[in-house]
Scaffold this motif. Sequence first.
Motif, PDB file in Angstrom:
ATOM      1  N   LYS A   1      76.755 -49.797 -37.189  1.00 49.69           N
ATOM      2  CA  LYS A   1      77.331 -50.625 -36.132  1.00 49.69           C
ATOM      3  C   LYS A   1      78.783 -50.954 -36.470  1.00 49.69           C
ATOM      4  O   LYS A   1      79.102 -51.370 -37.583  1.00 49.69           O
ATOM      5  N   GLY A   2      79.667 -50.745 -35.495  1.00 49.39           N
ATOM      6  CA  GLY A   2      81.067 -51.104 -35.674  1.00 49.39           C
ATOM      7  C   GLY A   2      81.948 -49.974 -36.153  1.00 49.39           C
ATOM      8  O   GLY A   2      83.170 -50.055 -36.069  1.00 49.39           O
ATOM      9  N   LYS A   3      81.327 -48.919 -36.668  1.00 50.57           N
ATOM     10  CA  LYS A   3      82.142 -47.787 -37.131  1.00 50.57           C
ATOM     11  C   LYS A   3      82.562 -46.909 -35.946  1.00 50.57           C
ATOM     12  O   LYS A   3      82.015 -47.016 -34.846  1.00 50.57           O
ATOM     13  N   ILE A   4      83.520 -46.043 -36.213  1.00 50.60           N
ATOM     14  CA  ILE A   4      84.009 -45.143 -35.172  1.00 50.60           C
ATOM     15  C   ILE A   4      82.888 -44.186 -34.769  1.00 50.60           C
ATOM     16  O   ILE A   4      82.168 -43.673 -35.622  1.00 50.60           O
ATOM     17  N   ALA A   5      82.767 -43.958 -33.469  1.00 49.75           N
ATOM     18  CA  ALA A   5      81.661 -43.138 -32.964  1.00 49.75           C
ATOM     19  C   ALA A   5      81.982 -41.656 -33.104  1.00 49.75           C
ATOM     20  O   ALA A   5      82.296 -40.971 -32.133  1.00 49.75           O
ATOM     21  N   ASN A   6      81.955 -41.180 -34.355  1.00 45.58           N
ATOM     22  CA  ASN A   6      82.069 -39.755 -34.638  1.00 45.58           C
ATOM     23  C   ASN A   6      80.675 -39.253 -34.998  1.00 45.58           C
ATOM     24  O   ASN A   6      80.152 -39.568 -36.062  1.00 45.58           O
ATOM     25  N   LEU A   7      80.088 -38.481 -34.096  1.00 47.30           N
ATOM     26  CA  LEU A   7      78.691 -38.096 -34.268  1.00 47.30           C
ATOM     27  C   LEU A   7      78.507 -36.626 -33.937  1.00 47.30           C
ATOM     28  O   LEU A   7      79.281 -36.059 -33.140  1.00 47.30           O
ATOM     29  N   ILE A   8      77.485 -36.033 -34.550  1.00 45.83           N
ATOM     30  CA  ILE A   8      77.074 -34.705 -34.102  1.00 45.83           C
ATOM     31  C   ILE A   8      75.584 -34.734 -33.791  1.00 45.83           C
ATOM     32  O   ILE A   8      74.813 -35.402 -34.469  1.00 45.83           O
ATOM     33  N   VAL A   9      75.240 -33.999 -32.758  1.00 41.62           N
ATOM     34  CA  VAL A   9      73.844 -33.934 -32.347  1.00 41.62           C
ATOM     35  C   VAL A   9      73.387 -32.485 -32.474  1.00 41.62           C
ATOM     36  O   VAL A   9      74.023 -31.577 -31.939  1.00 41.62           O
TER      37      VAL A   9
END
Lengths: 461, 460
Positions: A409-417
């Motif tokens: 929570k609160g971190k930059i939304a850098n995600l891979i799906v």
Amino acid sequence: MKKLVTALLLFCAYAFAEAPSTVAIRNARIVTVSGPVIAKGTVIVRHGLIEAVGENVPVPADAWVVDGEGMTVYPGLIDSLSTVGMPGIAVTAAAATGGRGGGRGQATPATTAAATATVERARGPEDRPSTTSWVIAADELLSADRRIETVRGGGVTTAVTFPTRGIFAGQGSIIDLLSGEKAGEMVLVPSVGQYISLSRGGGGGGGGGGFPSALMGTISYIRQIYLDAAHYQLVKDAYAKDPRGMTRPEYDRALEGVIESKRILLPANRLVEIDRMLRFAAELKQSTILYGARESYRPEAAELLKKSGTPVLVSIRWPEAPRDANPEDVDSFRTLETRDKAASAPSVLQKAGVKYALYFDGLDQPRDIQRAVKKAIDAGLSREDALRALTLTPAQIYGVADRLGSIEKGKIANLIVTNGELFDDRTKIQMIFVDGKKYMPAADTTTGGRGPATDDPGANQ
Amino acid sequence: MIKMKSLLALLPAVIAIAPLGAETFVIRNATVMTVSKGTFKGSVVVKDGKIADVGEKVLEPAGATIIDGNGQYLIPGIIDCHSHIAADGGINEGSVSVSSMVDIRDVINPEDIAIYRALAGGVTTANILHGSANPIGGCTLPLKMRWGKDAQSMIFEGATPGIKFALGENPKRAGNPQGGRGGTTPVQARYPATRMGVEDTIREAFNEAKAYKAEWDGYNAKVAHGEHPIPPRKDLKLEPLKEVLEGKRFVHAHCYRADEILMLLRVADDYGFKIRTLQHVLEGYKVAKEIAAHGAGASTFSDWWSYKVEAFDAIPFNAAIMTKKGVVVSLNSDDAELMRHLNSEAGKAMKYGGMSETEALAMVTLNPAKQLGIDNRVGSIEVGKDADLVLYDKFPLSDYAKVQKVLIDGTVYFDRDKEVTGRPAKAAEKQKLIDKEKQNQQQPGRGGRGGRAGQGGQAQ
């Protein structure tokens, strides 16, 4: 539910980067890295940040919903030493003296010609050869670099990108791999440290190029620079205190660039080089990261790194037999052993308790990255540790673990799906979020790398 | 019980702390060629890395490892006063005429196989020099051939560091726009291009060094008076030259012709420093008296000449003639291959010029030790000196002699038996790697092969 995903995928095929302000990925397996794996949970992304993550997170009414059934969500990968977004050749003609430095395959013919034209060769350290220490990657960033899309396709959402040319190449920046944004929006941290190269690139010995031409010349030059920087600071401080009656110190942008760099990156592939550079870093009294680390599979190397507490970036461009080698030639035992064991370096470093991150070293095709990481996993590295070395650990090394590197929570939304285990052959990356903006993996295209971290010793080995 | 346990736990720690050279040896009944104190049949006791006893009869300490030297010859470790092995990334900083800012110390490669080969040729210490492209080359230092140790552990601790100078064809050729080593690329002319220019380059450098020294002396005087001035800029090019002026760094000067040898001695006299050794010095026999008067040592080749114009006047009697005129003479290798048989190089001094066995052997042991200022530690077999010893199966100045064992600081670093018996296992281990790689290459879908990763840091 499957229909929804398909619809989304279809939609994305023509809408390049869709940016709904709120996204909810639900019913997915979530590998947070910083905490335990959530077998089935939800990630909420809002305004580019992770708003919430957990098993029982309510989906906001305004969210675009991605059904993550059968999907796994990972934090975006960080390439901890990259050239993505950097122009082919850096800055001034003076910087290009002797045409040294890496950046293989990036210099266009036109710029190479310009570099060799009428450049005075350096006659000593005072000419500040091959130095553009003041250059900051963020200021040179080409947001239109095609490699951004390619690399992102492999799950890389963040790159620590450095200028490519010279001994003091310049200061690296942490950038998020966005497309179609202003360069400034991509920048997370403008300056994280000075990239130092010892490779001989051009120049050569005994005549042609300018100073320095040999490794010992380059080392002495770096040493002189830090002596000069300390002296420069001393004189500047004295002048600032009371300029009356004192000769004005000459402005030196090379030293300014060195002084403002909060850490240095030094190359070291062989055990001998690791030993040499750790000693050098201690002598220079600079906060240091080593890069290359090809022989860090050797226990002696891991022990040295552990003892010094210096973090290390390991190239996953594992050494291979040259393809066009004379079949009569037999490589040295060390060369053979290195090719055999190089990919075990991460697991050796892991066991030794060394802080290490992996970097792609010019590998940018998703398939190549996957294979290279898999090779390290096959050589004894756990999947969790491999992922950590590509996410949270580099974030820690560069001091940005408070905003990057894990799903919190609160971190930059850098995600891979993905549709499976990240580094498996059959796994495909389905979508990528950078700053909460969703991207689809791009088709394969070729790009260049930086070149080896240090020169091979040649016949001397 | 707990006490016992902790005691037992301590035991390995104690063993680990003991220095590697701590093993006690007796080399028994060998022909001992001490170089400084004659040759006799006797024994040598090695303890704590040092020579503890030498004589026809010695007291053998209890528990000592016995090396049977019967029928064999023991000599002090060979010292090569001029070598270029064990350095990474180029031996010449050839881009500038005065490259005193560079230092071999920074680029020692302890994994250079030439070290092991030199060791197998009986060499225990070598003076690693910068190349000869520049009138004033880089800083140098002697290394002990401690194969298997890291770079810093190779350094001959406490030895006075040196600096390489070079006269004649090499430094002036490096400045020649037609010549040089630039190959097909246009090479920018570098001063100097003549022997006159070489002298001028050295003089100019020392003019600068003197001014630099004066600046620092002035600063130090002010500090001594309790003032707090801003220190002068530390200049890595001039620091070593300042040390030469202060007698803290030895000059090892590459030279050939008599006229340039005299030139350099005069330059040194003018600036008040000494030339420690003249290297190669092939025409030294013509000016041996002058060399002896200056106090310079001479490190030459046994019988190698005519490989370039300035080497045409060389004669194999050079070493003997200079010795007879009072010069301390050593024979060097300048080459990783020649380095492996310096013993037979020394033997040639007996043929050319009638040196005695001891005089000849001294040319690769005690004399280079004197030239490097390390004769208090090495160079002869004497009580108290470092146990750097070489055991030969035959008379060591012969071509037929083979090194059996080499000790440095009382540790066996080369053992012929172990080397020979260990070869099949090493070869098998290597073959295993080769086979494994071949097998992997035949498998499709090998990591990275399908992509563009193939260049993996090789062949740049």
